[in-house]
Motif scaffolding. Structure first.
Motif, mmCIF file in Angstrom:
data_model
loop_
_atom_site.group_PDB
_atom_site.id
_atom_site.type_symbol
_atom_site.label_atom_id
_atom_site.label_comp_id
_atom_site.label_asym_id
_atom_site.label_seq_id
_atom_site.Cartn_x
_atom_site.Cartn_y
_atom_site.Cartn_z
ATOM 1 N N GLY A 97 -7.673 61.934 65.491
ATOM 2 C CA GLY A 97 -6.500 62.786 65.335
ATOM 3 C C GLY A 97 -6.000 62.876 63.913
ATOM 4 O O GLY A 97 -5.528 63.941 63.471
ATOM 5 N N PHE A 98 -6.078 61.780 63.169
ATOM 6 C CA PHE A 98 -5.657 61.785 61.768
ATOM 7 C C PHE A 98 -6.525 62.719 60.937
ATOM 8 O O PHE A 98 -6.038 63.634 60.265
ATOM 9 C CB PHE A 98 -5.692 60.348 61.226
ATOM 10 N N GLY A 99 -7.829 62.498 60.968
ATOM 11 C CA GLY A 99 -8.718 63.314 60.150
ATOM 12 C C GLY A 99 -8.676 64.786 60.510
ATOM 13 O O GLY A 99 -8.683 65.665 59.635
ATOM 14 N N LEU A 100 -8.617 65.062 61.808
ATOM 15 C CA LEU A 100 -8.567 66.464 62.239
ATOM 16 C C LEU A 100 -7.270 67.135 61.812
ATOM 17 O O LEU A 100 -7.262 68.338 61.513
ATOM 18 C CB LEU A 100 -8.738 66.537 63.764
ATOM 19 N N ALA A 101 -6.175 66.372 61.756
ATOM 20 C CA ALA A 101 -4.909 66.945 61.293
ATOM 21 C C ALA A 101 -4.993 67.331 59.821
ATOM 22 O O ALA A 101 -4.488 68.382 59.407
ATOM 23 C CB ALA A 101 -3.769 65.948 61.518
ATOM 24 N N VAL A 102 -5.638 66.485 59.018
ATOM 25 C CA VAL A 102 -5.806 66.810 57.597
ATOM 26 C C VAL A 102 -6.737 68.001 57.425
ATOM 27 O O VAL A 102 -6.473 68.916 56.622
ATOM 28 C CB VAL A 102 -6.313 65.589 56.817
ATOM 29 N N LEU A 103 -7.838 68.015 58.167
ATOM 30 C CA LEU A 103 -8.757 69.156 58.117
ATOM 31 C C LEU A 103 -8.028 70.446 58.460
ATOM 32 O O LEU A 103 -8.178 71.471 57.767
ATOM 33 C CB LEU A 103 -9.913 68.928 59.090
ATOM 34 N N SER A 104 -7.211 70.416 59.507
ATOM 35 C CA SER A 104 -6.448 71.597 59.907
ATOM 36 C C SER A 104 -5.477 72.027 58.809
ATOM 37 O O SER A 104 -5.320 73.224 58.536
ATOM 38 C CB SER A 104 -5.689 71.315 61.201
ATOM 39 N N GLY A 105 -4.838 71.050 58.167
ATOM 40 C CA GLY A 105 -3.892 71.364 57.102
ATOM 41 C C GLY A 105 -4.569 72.023 55.912
ATOM 42 O O GLY A 105 -4.052 73.001 55.350
ATOM 43 N N VAL A 106 -5.727 71.506 55.515
ATOM 44 C CA VAL A 106 -6.470 72.107 54.402
ATOM 45 C C VAL A 106 -6.914 73.516 54.772
ATOM 46 O O VAL A 106 -6.796 74.461 53.967
ATOM 47 C CB VAL A 106 -7.694 71.245 54.033
ATOM 48 N N ASP A 107 -7.419 73.674 55.981
ATOM 49 C CA ASP A 107 -7.870 74.985 56.449
ATOM 50 C C ASP A 107 -6.731 76.005 56.409
ATOM 51 O O ASP A 107 -6.901 77.130 55.918
ATOM 52 C CB ASP A 107 -8.419 74.837 57.868
ATOM 53 N N SER A 108 -5.546 75.601 56.893
ATOM 54 C CA SER A 108 -4.398 76.517 56.905
ATOM 55 C C SER A 108 -3.967 76.886 55.495
ATOM 56 O O SER A 108 -3.658 78.056 55.202
ATOM 57 C CB SER A 108 -3.225 75.875 57.657
#
Length: 365
Positions: A164-175
């Motif tokens: 969940g941590f890594g995916l949240a950062v990935l999502s933030g960078v993508d956005s």
């Protein structure tokens, strides 16, 4: 609230001490974060207790180690809530560990304050019993991506811990990239509590990004950067605040030159905010240690909790503590503005970009 919860709330009221539960990583690969959280919070609570406590009652911090494993977080939180009868939970470390206990804290109506996680899922929709001090990963990655593109990056990649941590950062960078008409150039992942980075390294060498945002804790992040440097690839590296800045710098040495790290509190030993001066002094008196980013954050979160306990009255219940926190619509913690309400459980959205230059951490230029 059911009958059992009502009886439990009454028994909490009758206790002489105010019991607060902390379940986080005191051992294992990210122990530095959990230990720093404990050090910073305990320094505050010790000083409050030495002055007579809150409404004459001392704060007792009950601590359990989950080694950054969600199953252990759940098991030990159950003990805190049901056996130790804590009034509130405090200072948990990590997105997957907190996600594991959300149903439990809902069931028992127990507030959780000062989580070391920027997950958007802990913020929206609002979780009635979770109160965040720190900015979100969306806030941090927005600042990072803006700076990387300002510095000329064209191909931004992400290497992330696969949870969940890594995916949240990935999502933030993508956005953040999508807002600017760009996309994530490449992505690679690794498993929590490991340094199994070979596949992610191979992807980055193949894709040749000019910037890599890393989502992990200090040991795998340092190992990855060193191995990338060894290939001859020279991207701009960046990461978010939960990395454990001080330990990362120790492990990287000269390989850390030029790395960007977003922070959710000011530089701990340079800030002249009253709360920074107070926290530095408390840590020196209690432990003789220099303040780090995480101990500073822990100190701020602990002072927020103390303020809420004072407002909740001499016999606080879990419900009263939640109401007290939600009443802090425009509070000041030693020069740091705090805003909480029924519609907002994120006290701060401040982000401070820092950079490693010549072995020192400075404000990013």
């Amino acid at each position: 609230m059911d009958v059992a919860s009502s009886v439990l709330a009454q028994s909490i009221d009758s206790k002489a001490d105010i019991r607060i539960g902390m379940v986080n990583a005191q051992t294992g690969p990210v122990a530095e974060l959990g230990q720093a959280m404990l050090t910073g919070a305990q320094a505050v609570f010790n000083e409050i207790n030495a002055k007579g406590g809150v409404h004459g009652r001392k704060i007792v911090l009950q601590v359990a180690d989950d080694a950054y494993e969600p199953e252990q977080t759940l098991e030990k939180t159950q003990q805190m809530v049901q056996d130790e009868q804590v009034l509130a939970l405090f200072g948990y470390t990590g997105t997957p560990t907190v996600n594991a206990v959300l149903p439990l804290i809902d069931e028992h109506d127990v507030p959780l304050i000062g989580v070391i996680s920027g997950s958007y899922g802990l913020r929206q929709p609002i979780l009635r019993r979770v109160f965040n001090l720190r900015a979100s990963y969306q806030d941090e990655t927005e600042a990072i991506v803006a700076r990387l593109l300002e510095k000329g990056a064209k191909k931004v990649a992400v290497v992330y811990q696969n949870d969940g941590f890594g995916l949240a950062v990935l999502s933030g960078v993508d956005s953040a990239l999508l807002k600017r008409g760009a996309v994530v150039h490449a992505a690679g992942s690794f498993q929590r509590n490991t340094v199994a980075i070979r596949m992610a390294l191979s992807t980055m060498v193949e894709q040749q990004p000019d910037a890599i945002v890393l989502a992990g804790h200090y040991t795998p992040v340092a190992a990855f950067i060193k191995q990338v440097r060894a290939t001859g690839l020279r991207p701009q590296f960046a990461t978010v605040s939960v990395v454990g800045t001080e330990r990362l710098m120790e492990q990287l040495g000269v390989d850390g030159q030029g790395m960007l790290i977003s922070q959710v509190v000011p530089l701990p030993n340079e800030s002249e905010l009253p709360i920074a001066r107070d926290c530095r002094a408390a840590l020196q008196r209690q432990s003789g240690k220099q303040m780090t980013f995480i101990t500073f954050e822990a100190c701020i979160s602990a002072r927020l909790l103390v303020r809420a306990l004072e407002k909740a009255g001499p016999k606080p219940t879990r419900k009263a503590l939640v109401a007290s926190l939600e009443s802090m619509r425009s509070a000041d913690l030693g020069g740091l503005p705090i805003q909480l309400s029924e519609d907002n459980h994120q006290a701060s959205d401040l982000v401070f970009l820092t950079e490693i230059l010549d072995g020192k951490l400075v404000s990013a230029r």
